[in-house]
Design a protein around this motif. Structure first.
Motif, PDB file in Angstrom:
ATOM      1  N   VAL A  14       0.833  -1.204   0.000  1.00 33.92           N
ATOM      2  CA  VAL A  14       0.000   0.000   0.000  1.00 33.92           C
ATOM      3  C   VAL A  14       0.869   1.256   0.000  1.00 33.92           C
ATOM      4  N   GLU A  15       1.924   1.266   0.790  1.00 33.68           N
ATOM      5  CA  GLU A  15       2.798   2.437   0.811  1.00 33.68           C
ATOM      6  C   GLU A  15       3.499   2.632  -0.534  1.00 33.68           C
ATOM      7  N   THR A  16       3.854   1.544  -1.202  1.00 35.96           N
ATOM      8  CA  THR A  16       4.419   1.645  -2.554  1.00 35.96           C
ATOM      9  C   THR A  16       3.379   2.205  -3.518  1.00 35.96           C
ATOM     10  N   MET A  17       2.142   1.716  -3.415  1.00 36.23           N
ATOM     11  CA  MET A  17       1.065   2.169  -4.292  1.00 36.23           C
ATOM     12  C   MET A  17       0.801   3.666  -4.095  1.00 36.23           C
ATOM     13  N   TYR A  18       0.664   4.103  -2.843  1.00 32.16           N
ATOM     14  CA  TYR A  18       0.371   5.513  -2.589  1.00 32.16           C
ATOM     15  C   TYR A  18       1.573   6.397  -2.890  1.00 32.16           C
ATOM     16  N   GLY A  19       2.776   5.879  -2.712  1.00 30.42           N
ATOM     17  CA  GLY A  19       3.958   6.629  -3.120  1.00 30.42           C
ATOM     18  C   GLY A  19       3.966   6.859  -4.622  1.00 30.42           C
ATOM     19  N   GLY A  20       3.560   5.840  -5.379  1.00 32.11           N
ATOM     20  CA  GLY A  20       3.437   5.997  -6.825  1.00 32.11           C
ATOM     21  C   GLY A  20       2.379   7.014  -7.199  1.00 32.11           C
ATOM     22  N   TYR A  21       1.278   7.020  -6.454  1.00 29.21           N
ATOM     23  CA  TYR A  21       0.192   7.979  -6.721  1.00 29.21           C
ATOM     24  C   TYR A  21       0.678   9.413  -6.507  1.00 29.21           C
ATOM     25  N   ILE A  22       1.250   9.674  -5.336  1.00 32.18           N
ATOM     26  CA  ILE A  22       1.732  11.033  -5.033  1.00 32.18           C
ATOM     27  C   ILE A  22       2.844  11.434  -5.988  1.00 32.18           C
ATOM     28  N   GLY A  23       3.693  10.476  -6.375  1.00 34.13           N
ATOM     29  CA  GLY A  23       4.805  10.767  -7.269  1.00 34.13           C
ATOM     30  C   GLY A  23       4.452  10.746  -8.746  1.00 34.13           C
ATOM     31  N   GLY A  24       3.195  10.437  -9.065  1.00 32.04           N
ATOM     32  CA  GLY A  24       2.786  10.393 -10.464  1.00 32.04           C
ATOM     33  C   GLY A  24       3.372   9.221 -11.234  1.00 32.04           C
ATOM     34  N   ASP A  25       3.721   8.153 -10.543  1.00 35.66           N
ATOM     35  CA  ASP A  25       4.337   6.980 -11.176  1.00 35.66           C
ATOM     36  C   ASP A  25       3.292   5.880 -11.351  1.00 35.66           C
ATOM     37  N   ARG A  26       2.543   5.967 -12.428  1.00 31.91           N
ATOM     38  CA  ARG A  26       1.468   5.005 -12.691  1.00 31.91           C
ATOM     39  C   ARG A  26       2.000   3.587 -12.846  1.00 31.91           C
ATOM     40  N   ASP A  27       3.208   3.436 -13.404  1.00 32.87           N
ATOM     41  CA  ASP A  27       3.773   2.097 -13.572  1.00 32.87           C
ATOM     42  C   ASP A  27       4.010   1.419 -12.221  1.00 32.87           C
ATOM     43  N   ALA A  28       4.438   2.188 -11.210  1.00 30.25           N
ATOM     44  CA  ALA A  28       4.656   1.621  -9.882  1.00 30.25           C
ATOM     45  C   ALA A  28       3.348   1.108  -9.302  1.00 30.25           C
ATOM     46  N   ILE A  29       2.268   1.827  -9.554  1.00 33.04           N
ATOM     47  CA  ILE A  29       0.949   1.410  -9.072  1.00 33.04           C
ATOM     48  C   ILE A  29       0.485   0.174  -9.835  1.00 33.04           C
ATOM     49  N   ASP A  30       0.544   0.249 -11.152  1.00 34.74           N
ATOM     50  CA  ASP A  30       0.002  -0.818 -11.993  1.00 34.74           C
ATOM     51  C   ASP A  30       0.707  -2.152 -11.780  1.00 34.74           C
ATOM     52  N   ALA A  31       1.977  -2.115 -11.375  1.00 35.73           N
ATOM     53  CA  ALA A  31       2.710  -3.354 -11.117  1.00 35.73           C
ATOM     54  C   ALA A  31       2.111  -4.114  -9.933  1.00 35.73           C
ATOM     55  N   LEU A  32       1.326  -3.425  -9.103  1.00 40.08           N
ATOM     56  CA  LEU A  32       0.730  -4.033  -7.911  1.00 40.08           C
ATOM     57  C   LEU A  32      -0.707  -4.499  -8.140  1.00 40.08           C
ATOM     58  N   LEU A  33      -1.248  -4.202  -9.317  1.00 38.00           N
ATOM     59  CA  LEU A  33      -2.649  -4.501  -9.618  1.00 38.00           C
ATOM     60  C   LEU A  33      -2.754  -5.659 -10.592  1.00 38.00           C
ATOM     61  N   ASP A  34      -3.693  -6.552 -10.332  1.00 37.33           N
ATOM     62  CA  ASP A  34      -3.974  -7.629 -11.271  1.00 37.33           C
ATOM     63  C   ASP A  34      -4.630  -7.034 -12.513  1.00 37.33           C
ATOM     64  N   PRO A  35      -4.296  -7.486 -13.710  1.00 41.57           N
ATOM     65  CA  PRO A  35      -4.909  -6.942 -14.922  1.00 41.57           C
ATOM     66  C   PRO A  35      -6.441  -7.052 -14.932  1.00 41.57           C
ATOM     67  N   ASP A  36      -6.981  -8.036 -14.225  1.00 43.46           N
ATOM     68  CA  ASP A  36      -8.434  -8.221 -14.166  1.00 43.46           C
ATOM     69  C   ASP A  36      -9.036  -7.641 -12.882  1.00 43.46           C
ATOM     70  N   LEU A  37      -8.366  -6.671 -12.313  1.00 48.28           N
ATOM     71  CA  LEU A  37      -8.799  -6.005 -11.097  1.00 48.28           C
ATOM     72  C   LEU A  37     -10.258  -5.554 -11.175  1.00 48.28           C
ATOM     73  N   THR A  38     -10.969  -5.668 -10.054  1.00 48.13           N
ATOM     74  CA  THR A  38     -12.249  -4.984  -9.891  1.00 48.13           C
ATOM     75  C   THR A  38     -12.067  -3.988  -8.764  1.00 48.13           C
ATOM     76  N   MET A  39     -12.751  -2.828  -8.899  1.00 50.51           N
ATOM     77  CA  MET A  39     -12.490  -1.765  -7.944  1.00 50.51           C
ATOM     78  C   MET A  39     -13.674  -0.823  -7.845  1.00 50.51           C
ATOM     79  N   PHE A  40     -13.998  -0.437  -6.611  1.00 49.08           N
ATOM     80  CA  PHE A  40     -14.866   0.700  -6.374  1.00 49.08           C
ATOM     81  C   PHE A  40     -13.942   1.841  -5.983  1.00 49.08           C
ATOM     82  N   ASP A  41     -13.725   2.769  -6.906  1.00 51.11           N
ATOM     83  CA  ASP A  41     -12.828   3.902  -6.708  1.00 51.11           C
ATOM     84  C   ASP A  41     -13.617   5.083  -6.164  1.00 51.11           C
ATOM     85  N   SER A  42     -12.993   5.880  -5.310  1.00 53.08           N
ATOM     86  CA  SER A  42     -13.690   7.023  -4.726  1.00 53.08           C
ATOM     87  C   SER A  42     -14.083   8.057  -5.774  1.00 53.08           C
TER      88      SER A  42
END
Length: 151
Positions: A14-42
Motif C-alpha cells: 500500500v505504501e508503494t502504491m500511494y507513493g506511486g500515486y503522489i509521485g505520479g508513477d502510474r507504472d509503480a501502481i500498476d505493477a501491484l494490480l492484477d490486470p483483471d482487477l475490480t475496484m470501487f474507486d472514490s
C-alpha cells in the motif's frame, strides 16, 4: 505467516502504491494490480473492471473542467490501521487512509478519510491486488465526522 506479518506485507504494498500515486508513477501502481482487477474507486460510482476502465477513470480525474479551478491539491497520503488475514490462496486486508490537502490559496483543508478493503493474491512473486474498495467517510473540507480513527 501470522496476521501481523501479513499486515506488514500489505502495508509495504500500500505504501508503494500511494507513493506511486503522489509521485505520479502510474507504472509503480500498476505493477501491484492484477490486470483483471475490480475496484470501487472514490472517483467513480461504477464498478471498475480491468485496467482499461481504471485508466478511463484516471483520465477523467486528471482533466477537471476548464471553467472550474481545482478545489484542493493533495499533499500527502497516510495509511494506517492495517489488518490482514489469509483465506485459502488470497489475503483479505483493510486499512484507513488520510489524504491531506491544501485549498487554492495554499491553506490546509480538513483531510479526506477513506476506509479501504482489498483482496490480494499471494503467488510466488509480489502480492497483487485483485479487488479494491475505497469508501470515503470524510470528504475534503468537512464536515468533520466524529468517531473516526486517527490515521
Amino acid at each position: 505467516m501470522n496476521e501481523s506479518e501479513l499486515a506488514t506485507r500489505v502495508r509495504a504494498l500500500v505504501e508503494t502504491m500511494y507513493g506511486g500515486y503522489i509521485g505520479g508513477d502510474r507504472d509503480a501502481i500498476d505493477a501491484l494490480l492484477d490486470p483483471d482487477l475490480t475496484m470501487f474507486d472514490s472517483a467513480s460510482p461504477a464498478l471498475i473492471s480491468g485496467m482499461d476502465e481504471l485508466n478511463a477513470v484516471r483520465a477523467a480525474r486528471g482533466n477537471p473542467s476548464d471553467d472550474a479551478p481545482a478545489a484542493h491539491t493533495e499533499t500527502g497520503l497516510t495509511a494506517g490501521l492495517f489488518t490482514a488475514r489469509r483465506i485459502g490462496d488470497v489475503i483479505s486486508a483493510t486499512w484507513w487512509l488520510r489524504i491531506d490537502a491544501v485549498d487554492a490559496a495554499g491553506a490546509p483543508v480538513i483531510p479526506e478519510v477513506v476506509r479501504n478493503s482489498a483482496v490480494l493474491v499471494d503467488t510466488d512473486g509480489p502480492l497483487r491486488i485483485v479487488q479494491l474498495h475505497e469508501g470515503v467517510v470524510q470528504h475534503f473540507g468537512g464536515p468533520e465526522v466524529a468517531g473516526l480513527p486517527t490515521v
